[in-house]
Design a protein around this motif. Structure first.
Motif, PDB file in Angstrom:
ATOM      1  N   ALA A 209       6.525   5.683   0.094  1.00 27.23           N
ATOM      2  CA  ALA A 209       5.646   5.585   1.262  1.00 27.23           C
ATOM      3  C   ALA A 209       5.646   4.169   1.829  1.00 27.23           C
ATOM      4  O   ALA A 209       5.716   3.968   3.044  1.00 27.23           O
ATOM      5  CB  ALA A 209       4.231   6.005   0.883  1.00 27.23           C
ATOM      6  N   GLU A 210       5.574   3.184   0.951  1.00 22.31           N
ATOM      7  CA  GLU A 210       5.621   1.793   1.394  1.00 22.31           C
ATOM      8  C   GLU A 210       6.900   1.509   2.171  1.00 22.31           C
ATOM      9  O   GLU A 210       6.873   0.900   3.249  1.00 22.31           O
ATOM     10  CB  GLU A 210       5.518   0.871   0.182  1.00 22.31           C
TER      11      GLU A 210
ATOM     12  N   ARG B  56      -1.940  -4.342  -3.176  1.00 18.49           N
ATOM     13  CA  ARG B  56      -1.527  -3.235  -4.042  1.00 18.49           C
ATOM     14  C   ARG B  56      -2.574  -3.060  -5.130  1.00 18.49           C
ATOM     15  O   ARG B  56      -3.121  -4.037  -5.633  1.00 18.49           O
ATOM     16  CB  ARG B  56      -0.158  -3.495  -4.693  1.00 18.49           C
ATOM     17  N   ARG B  57      -2.827  -1.805  -5.470  1.00 14.66           N
ATOM     18  CA  ARG B  57      -3.683  -1.477  -6.597  1.00 14.66           C
ATOM     19  C   ARG B  57      -2.962  -0.404  -7.391  1.00 14.66           C
ATOM     20  O   ARG B  57      -2.037   0.231  -6.857  1.00 14.66           O
ATOM     21  CB  ARG B  57      -5.061  -0.994  -6.120  1.00 14.66           C
TER      22      ARG B  57
ATOM     23  N   MET C 230      -9.198  -7.696  -1.823  1.00 14.10           N
ATOM     24  CA  MET C 230     -10.041  -6.513  -1.652  1.00 14.10           C
ATOM     25  C   MET C 230     -10.462  -6.039  -3.036  1.00 14.10           C
ATOM     26  O   MET C 230      -9.779  -6.284  -4.026  1.00 14.10           O
ATOM     27  CB  MET C 230      -9.301  -5.402  -0.904  1.00 14.10           C
ATOM     28  N   ASP C 231     -11.585  -5.348  -3.083  1.00 14.94           N
ATOM     29  CA  ASP C 231     -12.098  -4.845  -4.349  1.00 14.94           C
ATOM     30  C   ASP C 231     -12.915  -3.590  -4.044  1.00 14.94           C
ATOM     31  O   ASP C 231     -13.110  -3.231  -2.868  1.00 14.94           O
ATOM     32  CB  ASP C 231     -12.960  -5.912  -5.031  1.00 14.94           C
TER      33      ASP C 231
ATOM     34  N   VAL D 101      -1.101   1.542  -2.193  1.00 17.36           N
ATOM     35  CA  VAL D 101      -0.580   0.410  -1.440  1.00 17.36           C
ATOM     36  C   VAL D 101      -1.280   0.374  -0.095  1.00 17.36           C
ATOM     37  O   VAL D 101      -1.600   1.411   0.490  1.00 17.36           O
ATOM     38  CB  VAL D 101       0.960   0.513  -1.266  1.00 17.36           C
ATOM     39  N   PHE D 102      -1.557  -0.845   0.390  1.00 19.95           N
ATOM     40  CA  PHE D 102      -2.262  -1.057   1.647  1.00 19.95           C
ATOM     41  C   PHE D 102      -1.368  -1.897   2.552  1.00 19.95           C
ATOM     42  O   PHE D 102      -0.826  -2.920   2.116  1.00 19.95           O
ATOM     43  CB  PHE D 102      -3.596  -1.761   1.396  1.00 19.95           C
ATOM     44  N   MET D 103      -1.234  -1.471   3.806  1.00 17.97           N
ATOM     45  CA  MET D 103      -0.272  -2.096   4.724  1.00 17.97           C
ATOM     46  C   MET D 103      -0.920  -2.344   6.077  1.00 17.97           C
ATOM     47  O   MET D 103      -1.772  -1.575   6.514  1.00 17.97           O
ATOM     48  CB  MET D 103       0.943  -1.171   4.888  1.00 17.97           C
ATOM     49  N   ALA D 104      -0.481  -3.402   6.746  1.00 18.22           N
ATOM     50  CA  ALA D 104      -1.093  -3.755   8.031  1.00 18.22           C
ATOM     51  C   ALA D 104      -0.151  -4.612   8.852  1.00 18.22           C
ATOM     52  O   ALA D 104       0.859  -5.122   8.375  1.00 18.22           O
ATOM     53  CB  ALA D 104      -2.409  -4.496   7.813  1.00 18.22           C
TER      54      ALA D 104
END
Length: 262
Positions: free
Chosen positions: A184-185, A199-200, A144-145, A204-207
């Motif tokens: 949070a993660e 991760r940036r 992702m960007d 953090v992005f989770m799915a």
């Protein structure tokens, strides 16, 4: 890394988002006129809004609620996922015609997204996914960007008059402001069974089910924040389908609460 979903495991989905607002009529009118949501019955005097008869947003009016501090934990944005790129193009044309205040427009590689806020400052993303077959995965997760959105190219994909939020529109993901992304993660991966997909710095992005993200958390403006004021405007809860949760749901230490889909 999130693995592919299976036919025997229900796929996780964000159901609806509930917001506490001070000016119920004004905020509801915004979501109808600007976002294109339709009225869907909701219990207890709340205003329900959605698409195709499915409730996606519940607004609870409280004229005495306090406005949250800008640096507090809480909602970063509710992300409304449109069924197609043509739908997003039609929505963008509407936003331009209406002169809506747009906060940003980004190409995230996996999706194209437009950002704005409702009259009480609740963040909104309106987006469309690129085909999942085009997403690039490696051992670190999904690529992702945040690149500038080709708005002219997107507008060219519009297919003529259509509902702003057609049937099939849903809440694709929820993005939270938190005090600590590591904490949070740990909470959201344990409570919902999510896996980290990206991760940036500061986020953090989770799915689940090999989606790019169902829940995101950032500390860009809220690092070190304590629990949010439970009487403040903003996020009250969001519902989740495809996971077993206790009837009262689960909540992280900042008060961001997930409940079973109704």
């Amino acid at each position: 890394m999130a693995g592919p979903g299976t036919g025997t495991t229900p796929k996780l989905a964000i159901g609806e988002v509930a917001l506490r607002v001070r000016d119920l009529d004004r905020v509801a009118r915004f979501y109808r006129d600007a976002i294109g949501l339709e009225d869907v019955p909701a219990p207890g005097g709340a205003v329900g809004l959605g698409a195709g008869g499915v409730r996606l947003l519940t607004l609870i009016g409280d004229p005495h609620a306090r406005a949250p501090d800008a640096l507090a934990a809480g909602l970063f944005h509710t992300a409304f996922l449109l069924p197609s790129r043509a739908d997003l193009a039609g929505w963008l044309a509407h936003a331009i015609e209406r002169g809506l205040a747009i906060d940003g427009a980004s190409d995230h590689v996996v999706s194209e997204a437009i950002y704005l806020a409702d009259p009480e400052g609740n963040g909104i993303e309106v987006y469309a996914d690129r085909p999942a077959s085009a997403w690039r995965w490696d051992r670190a997760g999904v690529t992702m960007d945040t690149r500038p959105l080709d708005c002219r190219g997107l507008l060219a994909a519009a297919s003529g008059p259509a509902p702003l939020a057609p049937a099939g529109t849903r809440v694709g993901h929820i993005h939270l402001k938190v005090g600590d992304t590591i904490e949070a993660e740990s909470f959201w991966t344990a409570s919902l069974g999510l896996e980290v997909t990206s991760r940036r710095p500061g986020a953090v992005f989770m799915a689940a089910d090999r989606y790019h993200h169902h829940v995101a958390a950032n500390a860009w403006m809220s690092r070190g924040a304590g629990p949010r004021d439970p009487r403040a405007t903003g996020l009250m809860w969001f519902s989740v389908a495809g996971r077993d949760l206790p009837a009262e749901g689960v909540a992280d230490r900042w008060g961001n609460r997930a409940v079973p889909a109704r």
